[in-house]
Motif scaffolding. Sequence first.
Motif, PDB file in Angstrom:
ATOM      1  N   HIS A   1      39.296  39.745  31.158  1.00  0.00           N
ATOM      2  CA  HIS A   1      40.727  39.670  30.866  1.00  0.00           C
ATOM      3  C   HIS A   1      41.083  38.328  30.241  1.00  0.00           C
ATOM      4  O   HIS A   1      41.533  38.274  29.115  1.00  0.00           O
ATOM      5  CB  HIS A   1      41.534  39.894  32.154  1.00  0.00           C
ATOM      6  CG  HIS A   1      43.010  39.772  31.952  1.00  0.00           C
ATOM      7  ND1 HIS A   1      43.820  39.089  32.824  1.00  0.00           N
ATOM      8  CD2 HIS A   1      43.824  40.233  30.961  1.00  0.00           C
ATOM      9  CE1 HIS A   1      45.077  39.148  32.386  1.00  0.00           C
ATOM     10  NE2 HIS A   1      45.091  39.848  31.269  1.00  0.00           N
TER      11      HIS A   1
ATOM     12  N   CYS B   1      39.434  39.140  40.764  1.00  0.00           N
ATOM     13  CA  CYS B   1      39.509  37.934  39.937  1.00  0.00           C
ATOM     14  C   CYS B   1      40.551  36.965  40.498  1.00  0.00           C
ATOM     15  O   CYS B   1      41.662  37.371  40.846  1.00  0.00           O
ATOM     16  CB  CYS B   1      39.857  38.312  38.500  1.00  0.00           C
ATOM     17  SG  CYS B   1      39.920  36.881  37.411  1.00  0.00           S
TER      18      CYS B   1
ATOM     19  N   TRP C   1      42.401  34.764  39.058  1.00  0.00           N
ATOM     20  CA  TRP C   1      43.568  34.409  38.246  1.00  0.00           C
ATOM     21  C   TRP C   1      44.670  35.463  38.296  1.00  0.00           C
ATOM     22  O   TRP C   1      45.811  35.154  38.586  1.00  0.00           O
ATOM     23  CB  TRP C   1      43.150  34.156  36.799  1.00  0.00           C
ATOM     24  CG  TRP C   1      42.487  32.823  36.588  1.00  0.00           C
ATOM     25  CD1 TRP C   1      42.089  31.932  37.552  1.00  0.00           C
ATOM     26  CD2 TRP C   1      42.140  32.232  35.328  1.00  0.00           C
ATOM     27  NE1 TRP C   1      41.503  30.843  36.976  1.00  0.00           N
ATOM     28  CE2 TRP C   1      41.527  30.989  35.613  1.00  0.00           C
ATOM     29  CE3 TRP C   1      42.262  32.638  34.014  1.00  0.00           C
ATOM     30  CZ2 TRP C   1      41.067  30.151  34.606  1.00  0.00           C
ATOM     31  CZ3 TRP C   1      41.800  31.801  33.018  1.00  0.00           C
ATOM     32  CH2 TRP C   1      41.215  30.565  33.314  1.00  0.00           C
TER      33      TRP C   1
END
Length: 120
Positions: free
Chosen positions: A49, A82, A84
């Motif tokens: 991403h 993830c 983030w």
Amino acid sequence: MSSPTARYPVCKVEDLKSEGRIITTVKGVEVGIFSVGDRYYAWRNMCPHGAAPVCEGVVCGTRLPSLVYEYKYGREQEILRCPWHGWEFDLTTGRHLVDQDVKLRGYPVEVAEGQLYLVM
Ligand code: FES
């Protein structure tokens, strides 16, 4: 023309089991090594991403398909989230849980006499 592959020692099986995951660098590529049950997986430490260090994310489970008002949780320790933006990946396939076309880059892992090797 692709470069030839080789086997690189990355860690002892017992160290991976006690640490939960090991992040290491092989041929200039940062890779996270994970164990799920008795199987081992290696994923590039880069989220598809936004290029976050995805292998530093939480290892957890996820909600399973269930009826309305029924919330089943499962697959504990098989999902990588993830750090983030929370995209979740199946540690056994590298695939995003929702969009199966999105995938972590993986590498084969071999085991010999308690030693894990990455094939790159
Ligand atoms: S960088 Fe991984 S979810 Fe956004």
